[in-house]
Design a protein around this motif. Structure first.
Motif, PDB file in Angstrom:
ATOM      1  N   SER A 546       0.832  -1.202   0.000  1.00 14.15           N
ATOM      2  CA  SER A 546       0.000   0.000   0.000  1.00 14.15           C
ATOM      3  C   SER A 546       0.866   1.250   0.000  1.00 14.15           C
ATOM      4  O   SER A 546       2.008   1.240   0.476  1.00 14.15           O
ATOM      5  CB  SER A 546      -0.922   0.007   1.226  1.00 14.15           C
ATOM      6  OG  SER A 546      -1.685   1.195   1.254  1.00 14.15           O
ATOM      7  N   GLU A 547       0.291   2.321  -0.568  1.00 14.32           N
ATOM      8  CA  GLU A 547       0.855   3.664  -0.476  1.00 14.32           C
ATOM      9  C   GLU A 547      -0.271   4.595  -0.053  1.00 14.32           C
ATOM     10  O   GLU A 547      -1.405   4.465  -0.524  1.00 14.32           O
ATOM     11  CB  GLU A 547       1.438   4.119  -1.810  1.00 14.32           C
ATOM     12  CG  GLU A 547       2.669   3.359  -2.243  1.00 14.32           C
ATOM     13  CD  GLU A 547       3.243   3.912  -3.538  1.00 14.32           C
ATOM     14  OE1 GLU A 547       2.765   4.992  -3.964  1.00 14.32           O
ATOM     15  OE2 GLU A 547       4.147   3.280  -4.103  1.00 14.32           O
ATOM     16  N   LEU A 548       0.069   5.539   0.823  1.00  8.44           N
ATOM     17  CA  LEU A 548      -0.942   6.467   1.321  1.00  8.44           C
ATOM     18  C   LEU A 548      -1.551   7.249   0.167  1.00  8.44           C
ATOM     19  O   LEU A 548      -0.850   7.874  -0.628  1.00  8.44           O
ATOM     20  CB  LEU A 548      -0.299   7.419   2.338  1.00  8.44           C
ATOM     21  CG  LEU A 548      -1.269   8.192   3.233  1.00  8.44           C
ATOM     22  CD1 LEU A 548      -2.083   7.219   4.086  1.00  8.44           C
ATOM     23  CD2 LEU A 548      -0.500   9.154   4.134  1.00  8.44           C
ATOM     24  N   GLY A 549      -2.903   7.160   0.054  1.00  2.38           N
ATOM     25  CA  GLY A 549      -3.623   7.863  -1.002  1.00  2.38           C
ATOM     26  C   GLY A 549      -3.720   7.097  -2.299  1.00  2.38           C
ATOM     27  O   GLY A 549      -4.359   7.572  -3.248  1.00  2.38           O
ATOM     28  N   ALA A 550      -3.088   5.889  -2.379  1.00  2.95           N
ATOM     29  CA  ALA A 550      -3.079   5.129  -3.631  1.00  2.95           C
ATOM     30  C   ALA A 550      -3.716   3.755  -3.477  1.00  2.95           C
ATOM     31  O   ALA A 550      -3.533   2.889  -4.322  1.00  2.95           O
ATOM     32  CB  ALA A 550      -1.648   4.972  -4.137  1.00  2.95           C
ATOM     33  N   GLY A 551      -4.468   3.525  -2.402  1.00  6.14           N
ATOM     34  CA  GLY A 551      -5.152   2.261  -2.222  1.00  6.14           C
ATOM     35  C   GLY A 551      -4.294   1.218  -1.521  1.00  6.14           C
ATOM     36  O   GLY A 551      -3.139   1.458  -1.177  1.00  6.14           O
ATOM     37  N   ALA A 552      -4.876   0.039  -1.296  1.00  7.71           N
ATOM     38  CA  ALA A 552      -4.195  -1.050  -0.596  1.00  7.71           C
ATOM     39  C   ALA A 552      -4.502  -2.363  -1.289  1.00  7.71           C
ATOM     40  O   ALA A 552      -5.630  -2.581  -1.763  1.00  7.71           O
ATOM     41  CB  ALA A 552      -4.621  -1.110   0.870  1.00  7.71           C
ATOM     42  N   THR A 553      -3.502  -3.241  -1.349  1.00  5.01           N
ATOM     43  CA  THR A 553      -3.659  -4.565  -1.956  1.00  5.01           C
ATOM     44  C   THR A 553      -3.299  -5.615  -0.910  1.00  5.01           C
ATOM     45  O   THR A 553      -2.164  -5.647  -0.416  1.00  5.01           O
ATOM     46  CB  THR A 553      -2.741  -4.719  -3.177  1.00  5.01           C
ATOM     47  OG1 THR A 553      -3.092  -3.733  -4.142  1.00  5.01           O
ATOM     48  CG2 THR A 553      -2.903  -6.110  -3.792  1.00  5.01           C
ATOM     49  N   PHE A 554      -4.282  -6.461  -0.553  1.00  2.00           N
ATOM     50  CA  PHE A 554      -4.064  -7.547   0.393  1.00  2.00           C
ATOM     51  C   PHE A 554      -3.880  -8.843  -0.393  1.00  2.00           C
ATOM     52  O   PHE A 554      -4.704  -9.172  -1.258  1.00  2.00           O
ATOM     53  CB  PHE A 554      -5.230  -7.672   1.362  1.00  2.00           C
ATOM     54  CG  PHE A 554      -5.265  -6.570   2.382  1.00  2.00           C
ATOM     55  CD1 PHE A 554      -4.644  -6.722   3.608  1.00  2.00           C
ATOM     56  CD2 PHE A 554      -5.914  -5.371   2.113  1.00  2.00           C
ATOM     57  CE1 PHE A 554      -4.665  -5.713   4.541  1.00  2.00           C
ATOM     58  CE2 PHE A 554      -5.940  -4.351   3.043  1.00  2.00           C
ATOM     59  CZ  PHE A 554      -5.317  -4.511   4.264  1.00  2.00           C
TER      60      PHE A 554
END
Length: 583
Positions: A546-554
């Motif tokens: 994840s990157e702040l403001g760019a979404g998250a991938t689990f």
């Protein structure tokens, strides 16, 4: 000398090593605390110890920290705990190598220039002694040869009277040579005596520099030698104390105690240790005293040596450390009791809350099955109430699962599960939430992915990941992929929402940890913690990118097959009936 060097440098080992091919022998070893080496120990050459490098190069060697030095990290002395080393070569007057003098420490030590100079001076003293011994042997040999020549010449002169004049001249010449040899021997003796005085002065300087109290007393109890620390402590000069006994400078009780200790050391024939308390101007001080017999060439004790080290501060530190440890143990016990009380409360509270919520949910579902009896708009409100009941069930289930995880009492129920089909069922269950959030789901699942898993548990994992994507996805598309990679199944749930701060990412899989402020987003912070425990119980792993403001991938990796014998018991159970997704 090795004892004093170890005392001054405050290291556990000071050694004098001697080369006796094909072995390296511990010639002398200090009797310091923590010294793993014993006198007369032998080790084959070419084993990689520090001293071998000194012998090969004939140069000093300083190793401040072998654990940080690739060359020395695996040498045998490190296995004994000796990770730092300072050593100098010792040579015979002929130039042949005798061995080394060295100090070793069980901690990193850069050995100051002063300490290096001290060890080098000790090496010089030893080499001067070797030179004196070598010269004495040569002198005695030369004298014996001269005597043998003189006797032979006298016999020849007696047998050959006709050559008396020639023999007389020869005798005079030989006499002159003998006188020259004697003058040479006298000069060498003078040099040897000068070297001995230098050695004695160095030894006196070392003893006087020590913070320990050093003394030597004859077997009758009278002082032969004391150092400067002794003078400072008892307020007496060495000139005044030499020849006197303890009764002349100390109280009767203290003097008798010291005399008894001296006699025990003489009778034991070896070094003895003893702690004693000595009254001083600033209060009582505790000393660790070592007494040892000194023997003459015939092995008969002629004196008793003593070294006393002030350990008052160490005693205070040990007492304070014991008190701190006791306080820490009490605090830890109190904390563990509080944690157990909290976990018990969570378990009881979860059970008590689940019963009325389940009843409320059944009542709402019953109302929804008879929509004709409901007033206008009530069906919509009933649907909202049912979803909130489901949310309450998940929240209470999370608390109950955490309590059960901590208790470590639950098992997995394995069976064939299609991860792709299970993921689609979970997404269909949250169609209303997806519509409310304005998000769509993009699928990347081309074929069934079947593995030996606990269906209810994986339902919990997929549910938590999908709910997180809906909550934090900002209404943007959510991508879900299910695929097989070798012997592993891979589930990926990605959103394009607010993302996770890098400083929070390492902690989001822990209990009650959150990647965002609780003031803006609800939840208990337990979903990812429970999901990780379930995945690990299946032998898999879960991580986030994840990157702040760019979404998250689990990303979840699960083995397709796993033996039952490898299953842990610390796994959360499903909560609710078969038609209710677990939190």
């Amino acid at each position: 000398m090795t004892d004093l060097v170890a005392e001054i440098l405050r290291v556990p080992a000071a050694l004098i090593m001697r080369v006796e091919p094909p072995e390296l022998v511990v010639c002398v070893s200090s009797e310091s605390k923590g010294n793993p080496f014993q006198a007369n120990e032998r080790a084959p050459l070419d084993t990689g110890v520090y001293c071998e490098a000194v012998l090969k190069t004939r140069m000093p060697l300083l190793v401040p920290d072998a654990l940080k030095d690739e060359q020395w990290r695996s040498n045998p002395d490190v296995e004994l705990g000796m990770i730092s080393y300072l050593g100098f070569p010792i040579t015979w007057p002929t130039g042949d190598i005798f061995g080394t003098i060295c100090v070793l420490d069980d901690r990193a030590n850069h050995y100051s220039k002063t300490y290096q100079t001290l060890v080098a001076q000790c090496r010089d003293v030893i080499e001067m002694d070797l030179k004196s011994m070598f010269a004495l042997d040569a002198r005695l040999t030369e004298e014996a040869r001269a005597k043998e020549r003189l006797e032979r010449q006298v016999a020849e002169r007696t047998a050959e009277l006709s050559h008396a004049n020639a023999q007389l001249r020869q005798k005079i010449a030989e006499h002159e040579q003998t006188e020259a040899a004697l003058r040479k021997v006298a000069e060498e003796r003078r040099r040897a005596e000068e070297a001995l005085r230098t050695s004695q002065e160095l030894l006196r300087a070392i003893i006087d520099s020590s913070t320990a109290i050093v003394s030597v007393k004859g077997v009758e109890g009278r002082y032969i030698l004391v150092n400067r620390r002794f003078e400072e402590l008892f307020g007496v000069t060495r000139e005044a104390i030499v020849g006197k006994s303890d009764h002349d400078v100390l109280s009767r009780e203290h003097a008798e105690a010291l005399r008894a200790f001296d006699q025990r050391a003489l009778l034991a024939g070896t070094a003895l240790k003893h702690e004693e308390v000595v009254p001083q101007d600033d209060g009582a001080h505790t000393y660790l005293t070592i007494k040892f017999p000194l023997r003459d060439a015939a092995g008969v004790p002629y004196a008793v040596g003593g070294i006393s080290t002030d350990i008052t501060e160490r005693k205070k530190i040990e007492a304070e450390r014991a008190l701190l440890l006791e306080h820490e143990q009490r605090a830890r016990a109190a904390a563990e009791a509080a944690v157990r009380m909290r976990d018990d409360f969570l378990s009881i509270a979860s059970h008590e809350l689940y019963t009325p919520i389940a009843g409320l949910k059944l009542a709402v579902q019953g109302m929804m099955r008879e929509p004709t009896t409901l007033p206008a708009g009530a069906a919509k409100l009933a649907g909202m109430a049912e979803r909130q009941c489901q949310r309450l069930v998940r929240l209470v289930g999370d608390l109950l699962n955490v309590a059960r995880i901590q208790a470590g009492k639950l098992d997995l129920e394995l069976g064939d599960v299609d991860l792709r089909a299970l993921s689609r069922e979970v997404v269909e269950h949250f169609e209303v939430e997806l519509q409310q959030a304005g998000s769509t789901v993009i699928w990347r699942a081309d074929a069934p992915v079947v593995g030996m898993w606990d269906r209810a548990r994986l339902d919990q994992v997929v549910t938590n990941l999908v709910l997180n994507a809906i909550k934090y996805g900002r209404g943007k598309p959510i991508e879900i992929s299910v695929a097989v990679e070798g012997e592993m199944a891979k589930l990926v749930v990605a959103d394009r929402g607010i993302g996770i701060d890098a400083s929070c990412a390492p902690y989001i899989f822990e209990r009650f940890e959150r990647g965002v402020s609780a003031q803006h987003y609800g939840g208990l912070g337990l979903g990812l913690y429970i999901s990780r425990r379930i995945v690990v119980a299946h032998g898999g792993s879960i991580r986030v990118e994840s990157e702040l403001g760019a979404g998250a991938t689990f990303i979840v990796d699960l083995p397709l097959r796993r033996g039952r014998h490898a299953l842990p018991t610390e796994v959360p159970p499903p909560v609710g009936g078969p038609d209710e997704p677990a939190a």
